[in-house]
Scaffold this active site. Structure first.
Site, PDB file in Angstrom:
ATOM      1  N   PRO A   2       0.832  -1.213   0.000  1.00  0.00           N
ATOM      2  CA  PRO A   2       0.000   0.000   0.000  1.00  0.00           C
ATOM      3  C   PRO A   2       0.865   1.261   0.000  1.00  0.00           C
ATOM      4  CG  PRO A   2      -0.620  -1.486   1.795  1.00  0.00           C
ATOM      5  CD  PRO A   2       0.654  -2.005   1.205  1.00  0.00           C
ATOM      6  N   GLU A   3       0.560   2.179  -0.902  1.00  0.00           N
ATOM      7  CA  GLU A   3       1.251   3.456  -0.955  1.00  0.00           C
ATOM      8  C   GLU A   3       0.266   4.551  -0.530  1.00  0.00           C
ATOM      9  OE1 GLU A   3       3.304   3.917  -4.727  1.00  0.00           O
ATOM     10  OE2 GLU A   3       3.548   1.767  -4.923  1.00  0.00           O
ATOM     11  N   LYS A  60       2.937   6.630   4.609  1.00  0.00           N
ATOM     12  CA  LYS A  60       2.177   5.403   4.326  1.00  0.00           C
ATOM     13  C   LYS A  60       1.607   4.809   5.610  1.00  0.00           C
ATOM     14  CE  LYS A  60       5.415   4.352   0.596  1.00  0.00           C
ATOM     15  NZ  LYS A  60       6.462   3.395   0.150  1.00  0.00           N
ATOM     16  N   ARG A 113       1.923 -11.435   5.837  1.00  0.00           N
ATOM     17  CA  ARG A 113       3.387 -11.551   5.869  1.00  0.00           C
ATOM     18  C   ARG A 113       4.035 -10.919   7.099  1.00  0.00           C
ATOM     19  NH1 ARG A 113       5.971 -10.442   0.158  1.00  0.00           N
ATOM     20  NH2 ARG A 113       7.776 -11.211   1.301  1.00  0.00           N
ATOM     21  N   ARG A 286      14.287  -2.557  -7.406  1.00  0.00           N
ATOM     22  CA  ARG A 286      12.844  -2.522  -7.593  1.00  0.00           C
ATOM     23  C   ARG A 286      12.534  -2.621  -9.077  1.00  0.00           C
ATOM     24  NH1 ARG A 286      10.472  -0.223  -3.180  1.00  0.00           N
ATOM     25  NH2 ARG A 286       8.620  -1.298  -3.943  1.00  0.00           N
TER      26      ARG A 286
END
Ligand SMILES: [Zn+2]
Length: 304
Positions: A2-3, A60, A113, A286
């Site tokens: 999530p950003e 975030k 996670r 990335r």
């Protein structure tokens, strides 16, 4: 992961759903989810009987401002989700922390996670949205007793959607930065909230190659990038976020912005502007997506 737009969506949902609600108890099922205070039993003790006044976002992280001035922070990281459910909802083995609300509902922190972190902090010092050059060393708040909420975010750069985040301000921050654009946009001390998805989308929209060095942009490039960053984030907030993997809102529903992404995870598909196949490269570990025609590769500098 999530950003900014996804966390903003969750925060707005929670503002509607739990502002005014009182936490009557908390169960910690996975100790390491609790960042502060320690041990987790103390966290559960201290959060009991707290009433949530308002829910907002910084970077975030979801911020639940409590009536007594303290702030409950939830960093969702990779797979975290905050879900509001009736207490009759079957138990969830991935619910790492469960908050029981006085009205019989539960606020569940679900995280497959387990990278997400929850903290409870004294209030104060949070008005610094956009303050600082981000050069201050990141202080770790873990294990400290008296960190105020403002200090938790002291290493973060400005909020890109804040009114105060002007093109002039952006240009000032870019000055003298030789980092590649993709790396710089991901740097939370440069600007807060942008991650892999929206960095790629903003660079495509601005027609800038992810490997361009920041200090090679001219004034028009800078204005275009500033506008692009804000546009991709605003569009994503309007579409309730991009559910490219696990992300869901506070009702467990997926956002619709993944269908609107121009380059992210569109490798080998045609560019919406020119039809060229989208390329994928790796920048600072990335995966990075761009159009090799619209986003011209920088010419290597003489020194190199
Ligand atoms: Zn193109």
């Amino acid at each position: 992961m999530p950003e900014l737009p996804e966390v903003e969506t969750v925060a707005r949902d929670l503002q509607r759903e739990v502002a005014g609600a009182t936490i009557v108890g908390a169960t910690v099922n996975w100790d390491r989810t609790i960042r502060h205070p320690q041990p987790p039993e103390r966290f559960a003790d201290e959060v009991r009987d707290a009433t949530i006044r308002k829910v907002t976002r910084r970077a975030k992280t979801v911020l639940m401002h409590l009536e007594d001035g303290r702030v409950l922070t939830v960093a969702l990281r990779m797979t975290g989700a905050l879900l509001v459910v009736p207490d009759t909802t079957p138990e969830d083995r991935y619910a790492r922390v469960v908050f029981d609300l006085a009205d019989g509902r539960q606020l569940r922190y679900r995280d497959v996670r387990k990278f997400g972190r929850i903290g409870l902090w004294p209030g104060g010092g949070l008005r610094s949205v956009g303050a600082g050059r981000g050069s201050r060393s990141k202080r770790t708040a873990e294990g400290r007793g008296r960190y105020r909420i403002g200090e938790v975010f002291s290493g973060h750069g400005p909020e890109p959607l804040a009114r105060s985040f002007s093109a002039e301000r952006f240009a000032e921050r870019l000055k003298g930065r030789s980092a590649r654009l993709k790396a710089l946009l991901l740097d939370q001390s440069f600007i807060a909230g942008v991650g892999n998805i929206y960095a790629d989308e903003a660079l495509w929209r601005a027609r800038l190659h992810p490997l361009r060095a920041a200090d090679t942009l001219d004034a028009a490039d800078v204005r275009r990038l500033h506008r692009s960053v804000r546009q991709v984030l605003r569009q994503a907030v309007a579409n309730r976020g991009s559910s490219v993997s696990d992300y869901v809102d506070a009702k467990g529903e997926r956002g619709s912005n993944a269908d609107r992404l121009a380059v992210y995870r569109r490798t080998e598909q045609p560019c919406f502007r020119c039809g060229t196949r989208i390329k994928r490269i790796v920048v600072t570990q990335r995966s990075t997506h761009f159009c090799p025609r619209c986003q011209v590769e920088p010419v290597a500098s003489v020194e190199e």
